[in-house]
Design a protein around this motif. Structure first.
Motif, PDB file in Angstrom:
ATOM      1  N   ALA A 401      20.355  47.076  31.376  1.00 22.25           N
ATOM      2  CA  ALA A 401      21.807  47.166  31.073  1.00 22.25           C
ATOM      3  C   ALA A 401      22.275  46.490  29.735  1.00 22.25           C
ATOM      4  O   ALA A 401      22.919  46.909  28.954  1.00 22.25           O
ATOM      5  CB  ALA A 401      22.593  46.309  32.048  1.00 22.25           C
ATOM      6  N   VAL A 402      21.433  45.240  29.236  1.00 21.04           N
ATOM      7  CA  VAL A 402      21.616  44.839  28.013  1.00 21.04           C
ATOM      8  C   VAL A 402      21.262  45.788  26.839  1.00 21.04           C
ATOM      9  O   VAL A 402      21.920  45.759  25.838  1.00 21.04           O
ATOM     10  CB  VAL A 402      20.684  43.590  28.141  1.00 21.04           C
ATOM     11  CG1 VAL A 402      20.493  42.841  26.485  1.00 21.04           C
ATOM     12  CG2 VAL A 402      21.252  42.508  28.984  1.00 21.04           C
ATOM     13  N   VAL A 403      20.203  46.588  27.238  1.00 19.82           N
ATOM     14  CA  VAL A 403      19.741  47.577  26.297  1.00 19.82           C
ATOM     15  C   VAL A 403      20.702  48.603  25.845  1.00 19.82           C
ATOM     16  O   VAL A 403      21.073  48.835  24.757  1.00 19.82           O
ATOM     17  CB  VAL A 403      18.411  48.123  26.569  1.00 19.82           C
ATOM     18  CG1 VAL A 403      17.932  49.115  25.610  1.00 19.82           C
ATOM     19  CG2 VAL A 403      17.303  46.997  26.608  1.00 19.82           C
ATOM     20  N   LEU A 404      21.287  49.025  26.996  1.00 19.29           N
ATOM     21  CA  LEU A 404      22.391  50.074  26.775  1.00 19.29           C
ATOM     22  C   LEU A 404      23.513  49.594  26.020  1.00 19.29           C
ATOM     23  O   LEU A 404      24.225  50.117  25.415  1.00 19.29           O
ATOM     24  CB  LEU A 404      22.796  50.746  28.183  1.00 19.29           C
ATOM     25  CG  LEU A 404      21.838  51.633  28.729  1.00 19.29           C
ATOM     26  CD1 LEU A 404      22.263  51.812  30.518  1.00 19.29           C
ATOM     27  CD2 LEU A 404      21.560  52.720  28.172  1.00 19.29           C
ATOM     28  N   LEU A 405      23.716  48.287  26.430  1.00 13.78           N
ATOM     29  CA  LEU A 405      25.079  47.386  25.880  1.00 13.78           C
ATOM     30  C   LEU A 405      24.778  47.303  24.485  1.00 13.78           C
ATOM     31  O   LEU A 405      25.680  47.726  23.492  1.00 13.78           O
ATOM     32  CB  LEU A 405      25.399  46.273  26.480  1.00 13.78           C
ATOM     33  CG  LEU A 405      26.469  45.751  26.012  1.00 13.78           C
ATOM     34  CD1 LEU A 405      28.039  46.344  26.349  1.00 13.78           C
ATOM     35  CD2 LEU A 405      26.537  44.318  26.716  1.00 13.78           C
ATOM     36  N   VAL A 406      23.766  47.028  24.047  1.00 15.80           N
ATOM     37  CA  VAL A 406      23.585  46.676  22.624  1.00 15.80           C
ATOM     38  C   VAL A 406      23.318  48.204  21.723  1.00 15.80           C
ATOM     39  O   VAL A 406      23.877  48.410  20.689  1.00 15.80           O
ATOM     40  CB  VAL A 406      22.054  46.166  22.357  1.00 15.80           C
ATOM     41  CG1 VAL A 406      21.524  46.124  20.963  1.00 15.80           C
ATOM     42  CG2 VAL A 406      22.063  44.689  22.920  1.00 15.80           C
ATOM     43  N   ILE A 407      22.763  49.150  22.448  1.00 18.57           N
ATOM     44  CA  ILE A 407      22.637  50.442  21.854  1.00 18.57           C
ATOM     45  C   ILE A 407      24.193  50.848  21.793  1.00 18.57           C
ATOM     46  O   ILE A 407      24.289  51.444  20.502  1.00 18.57           O
ATOM     47  CB  ILE A 407      22.033  51.370  22.510  1.00 18.57           C
ATOM     48  CG1 ILE A 407      20.349  51.134  22.578  1.00 18.57           C
ATOM     49  CG2 ILE A 407      22.136  52.641  22.155  1.00 18.57           C
ATOM     50  CD1 ILE A 407      19.526  51.776  23.575  1.00 18.57           C
ATOM     51  N   GLY A 408      24.946  50.689  22.802  1.00 18.88           N
ATOM     52  CA  GLY A 408      26.388  51.286  22.550  1.00 18.88           C
ATOM     53  C   GLY A 408      27.195  50.553  21.512  1.00 18.88           C
ATOM     54  O   GLY A 408      28.118  51.325  20.872  1.00 18.88           O
ATOM     55  N   CYS A 409      26.826  49.254  21.438  1.00 16.47           N
ATOM     56  CA  CYS A 409      27.448  48.442  20.181  1.00 16.47           C
ATOM     57  C   CYS A 409      27.123  48.980  19.055  1.00 16.47           C
ATOM     58  O   CYS A 409      27.985  49.160  17.954  1.00 16.47           O
ATOM     59  CB  CYS A 409      27.460  46.949  20.552  1.00 16.47           C
ATOM     60  SG  CYS A 409      28.124  46.264  21.914  1.00 16.47           S
ATOM     61  N   ILE A 410      25.764  49.179  18.714  1.00 15.34           N
ATOM     62  CA  ILE A 410      25.414  49.710  17.519  1.00 15.34           C
ATOM     63  C   ILE A 410      25.912  50.925  17.166  1.00 15.34           C
ATOM     64  O   ILE A 410      26.080  51.103  15.792  1.00 15.34           O
ATOM     65  CB  ILE A 410      23.815  49.369  17.656  1.00 15.34           C
ATOM     66  CG1 ILE A 410      23.196  48.005  17.667  1.00 15.34           C
ATOM     67  CG2 ILE A 410      23.222  50.012  16.123  1.00 15.34           C
ATOM     68  CD1 ILE A 410      21.852  47.908  17.672  1.00 15.34           C
ATOM     69  N   SER A 411      25.953  51.492  18.093  1.00 17.18           N
ATOM     70  CA  SER A 411      26.344  52.980  17.723  1.00 17.18           C
ATOM     71  C   SER A 411      27.907  53.396  17.699  1.00 17.18           C
ATOM     72  O   SER A 411      28.451  54.425  17.657  1.00 17.18           O
ATOM     73  CB  SER A 411      25.717  54.110  18.854  1.00 17.18           C
ATOM     74  OG  SER A 411      26.142  53.886  20.001  1.00 17.18           O
ATOM     75  N   PHE A 412      28.732  52.155  18.062  1.00 13.98           N
ATOM     76  CA  PHE A 412      30.080  52.247  18.083  1.00 13.98           C
ATOM     77  C   PHE A 412      30.782  52.981  16.722  1.00 13.98           C
ATOM     78  O   PHE A 412      30.470  52.455  15.866  1.00 13.98           O
ATOM     79  CB  PHE A 412      30.878  51.080  18.466  1.00 13.98           C
ATOM     80  CG  PHE A 412      32.197  50.877  18.563  1.00 13.98           C
ATOM     81  CD1 PHE A 412      33.032  52.032  19.127  1.00 13.98           C
ATOM     82  CD2 PHE A 412      32.991  50.105  17.758  1.00 13.98           C
ATOM     83  CE1 PHE A 412      34.378  51.834  19.084  1.00 13.98           C
ATOM     84  CE2 PHE A 412      34.256  50.113  17.976  1.00 13.98           C
ATOM     85  CZ  PHE A 412      35.080  51.091  18.692  1.00 13.98           C
ATOM     86  N   GLN A 413      31.447  54.137  16.856  1.00 11.25           N
ATOM     87  CA  GLN A 413      32.087  54.521  15.803  1.00 11.25           C
ATOM     88  C   GLN A 413      33.754  54.700  16.236  1.00 11.25           C
ATOM     89  O   GLN A 413      33.794  55.848  17.019  1.00 11.25           O
ATOM     90  CB  GLN A 413      31.412  55.925  15.470  1.00 11.25           C
ATOM     91  CG  GLN A 413      32.213  56.474  13.997  1.00 11.25           C
ATOM     92  CD  GLN A 413      31.206  57.708  13.788  1.00 11.25           C
ATOM     93  OE1 GLN A 413      30.731  58.447  14.737  1.00 11.25           O
ATOM     94  NE2 GLN A 413      31.176  58.241  12.553  1.00 11.25           N
ATOM     95  N   PRO A 414      34.570  53.998  15.859  1.00 12.50           N
ATOM     96  CA  PRO A 414      35.955  54.233  16.275  1.00 12.50           C
ATOM     97  C   PRO A 414      36.417  55.468  15.828  1.00 12.50           C
ATOM     98  O   PRO A 414      37.497  56.114  16.411  1.00 12.50           O
ATOM     99  CB  PRO A 414      36.825  53.015  15.407  1.00 12.50           C
ATOM    100  CG  PRO A 414      35.779  52.865  14.413  1.00 12.50           C
ATOM    101  CD  PRO A 414      34.508  52.815  14.623  1.00 12.50           C
ATOM    102  N   ASP A 415      35.864  56.093  14.621  1.00 12.26           N
ATOM    103  CA  ASP A 415      36.696  57.451  14.155  1.00 12.26           C
ATOM    104  C   ASP A 415      35.650  58.092  13.331  1.00 12.26           C
ATOM    105  O   ASP A 415      34.558  57.620  12.832  1.00 12.26           O
ATOM    106  CB  ASP A 415      37.988  57.317  13.254  1.00 12.26           C
ATOM    107  CG  ASP A 415      37.746  56.278  12.141  1.00 12.26           C
ATOM    108  OD1 ASP A 415      37.096  56.752  11.111  1.00 12.26           O
ATOM    109  OD2 ASP A 415      38.444  55.343  12.276  1.00 12.26           O
TER     110      ASP A 415
END
Length: 505
Positions: A401-415
């Motif tokens: 879960a932590v790995v998925l959360l970190v990957i999701g945060c790093i790849s976050f792109q608002p637009d």
């Protein structure tokens, strides 16, 4: 790490502390950044009368009286959303620019408190969840809702825009929490007190922007229909609240100033077109907002609430219809702005869509989970999940879960125009501005501007644009396309003969 370690379990108490600590740590940069913030744009326009009243009398009674007068005037000349107009007139800088940091304290804290109260009623009182489940769900949901908000500046760092949308959305959620509390208390005194609070909140939400007001009215209609279908004892009160909400809407919609504002908007569509486009854009928004962090929250909430869902009396018999109805409610929010020609609305409007999406998507996950639990073939699976929840979470699952959360945060792109990265998260953006000196430089420049504008010895003031601005702030109003309007606001607010912008050398 050896496989045997991955099979070890982390207790629910430890998980709660991890979730709550992560939320609190993520909030610190946002609150810290607020001390460098300053009023901007319509903060001045909506509080000219209240600023004059405070400066002339130093009395809050006179200031509030001026806020009422200002609300009446705005109703005649601009818009009928009386609740937002009244609160906007009381922006913190009215009594001193150094108090504008209260903006973030109010907007962010009230969002958290409203969500906390609502979830506590729904999860603990209605579903029967325990304290650990509630705190984990609240922390995870709040983290995603705040860190990935589409427009951070207009959510928590701009009083005028945040009050009109983030605060009013929070009041709507608080109202639903009060409704749930009232229907699940046996005390007559408690019901009476909560009913009075409901009436007050109905009047306030009835004066909100139409995106929030429409959603609140539709939810009221569904609650009323449900109460009559199930012959609930509170069905008459539900009708009262719904009728009052519609009366407030009628009062707001018939304001003379609405036609004045409508004339400034171009490209409006017909009502049927607005409804169709709301579904098109609504579905597109939901698709763009799906993320790995949100997926982790869904999984956490479903796992934590499995036992409560198994024991609650709700049947969860109509998952498809509930999903379709939720989709319609979500898309309905978009219709008012599309109808007026503002399409999805500004960032502050889109923020409320995002709040609704996060909350509604988690509710749908729970409903589908409840439907699965009620199916006979899933009983053994549910028993296994319940046992697992009592014993805590395996270390391997936690790390995943932590790995998925970190990957999701790093790849976050608002637009599409913004590169992916952690900088797009609200707290990381705030922390960067604090550490690299942007916040301090902005505060020093704006403080000098405030001093010049408040100096009675300068009837004419020349302003210099601010170059260094944190991304979390609204920016410099002097850079707006409507510069003449901004300068006139400064002149009227600070009682100057003339305010101009320094010429570039």
């Amino acid at each position: 790490m050896k496989p045997v370690l991955l099979k070890k379990r982390v207790s629910n108490r430890v998980l709660v502390w991890l979730c709550v600590s992560a939320l609190l740590l993520s909030l610190l940069p946002l609150y810290a950044l607020s001390f460098y913030n300053h009023a901007c744009y319509d903060d001045f326009g909506f509080s000219i009368l209240t600023h004059d009243a405070w400066r002339g009398s130093g009395s809050w009674a006179e200031t509030i009286r001026a806020a009422v007068q200002n609300t009446v005037g705005i109703r005649q000349t601009w818009e009928g959303t009386y609740a937002t107009s009244f609160i906007s007139a009381l922006q913190p800088a009215v009594s001193g620019e150094h108090l504008y940091w209260l903006t973030t304290l109010l907007l962010l804290s009230f969002l958290l408190l409203s969500l906390w109260f609502f979830l506590r009623q729904m999860l603990v009182r209605v579903l029967g969840a325990d304290a650990t489940t509630f705190w984990m769900a609240f922390s995870a949901l709040s983290f995603v809702m705040i860190q990935f908000v589409p427009d951070l500046s207009e959510a928590f760092f701009w009083f005028n825009g945040g009050v009109a949308y983030t605060l009013m959305w929070s009041l709507m959620v608080l109202r639903l929490g009060v409704y749930a509390r009232m229907t699940h208390t046996g005390s007559k005194t408690g019901k009476t007190a909560l009913g009075a609070v409901m009436i007050l909140l109905t009047v306030v939400v009835g004066g909100a922007k139409y995106t929030t007001l429409l959603l609140a009215a539709l939810v009221d209609l569904l609650i009323t229909a449900w109460a009559f279908w199930k012959k609930k004892g509170y069905r008459r009160f539900s009708v009262t609240c719904f009728v009052l909400m519609m009366a407030c809407f009628a009062f707001s919609a018939t304001a003379p100033g609405n036609s004045v504002r409508a004339a400034t908007l171009m490209g409006g569509v017909s009502a049927p077109e607005a409804i169709l486009q709301s579904f098109y854009f609504g579905i597109a928004l939901m698709g763009s907002w799906f993320s790995l962090p949100l997926l982790v929250v869904w999984a956490l909430i479903a796992w934590q609430l499995s036992e409560a869902l198994h024991g609650c009396p709700l049947r969860f018999n109509h998952p498809i219809w509930v999903t379709v109805l939720s989709l319609c409610l979500f898309c309905a929010q978009l219709a008012p702005t599309i109808y007026t020609g503002n399409y999805l609305g500004d960032g502050r409007t889109v923020n409320t869509y995002f709040y609704t999406f996060v909350l509604m998507s988690c509710a749908l996950v729970l409903y589908w989970m409840g439907w699965l639990i009620r199916r006979r073939e899933c009983r053994s699976c549910v028993a296994a999940i319940g046992t697992s929840r009592k014993n805590g979470l395996r270390m391997g699952a936690l790390l995943a879960a932590v790995v998925l959360l970190v990957i999701g945060c790093i790849s976050f792109q608002p637009d599409a125009d913004t590169p992916q990265g952690l900088d797009n998260m609200a707290s990381v953006s705030a922390l960067r501005s604090l550490l690299n000196g942007e916040a301090r430089a902005y505060d020093e420049a704006m403080t000098q501007r405030d001093a010049a504008l408040n100096d009675p010895a300068q009837p004419e003031v020349v302003l210099h644009p601010v170059e260094t601005i944190p991304e979390a702030f609204m920016g410099d109003a002097l850079e707006s396309d409507n510069l003449d309007y901004v300068l006139s606001l400064y002149a009227e607010y600070y009682e100057k003969q003339r305010v101009t912008v320094a010429k570039e050398e």
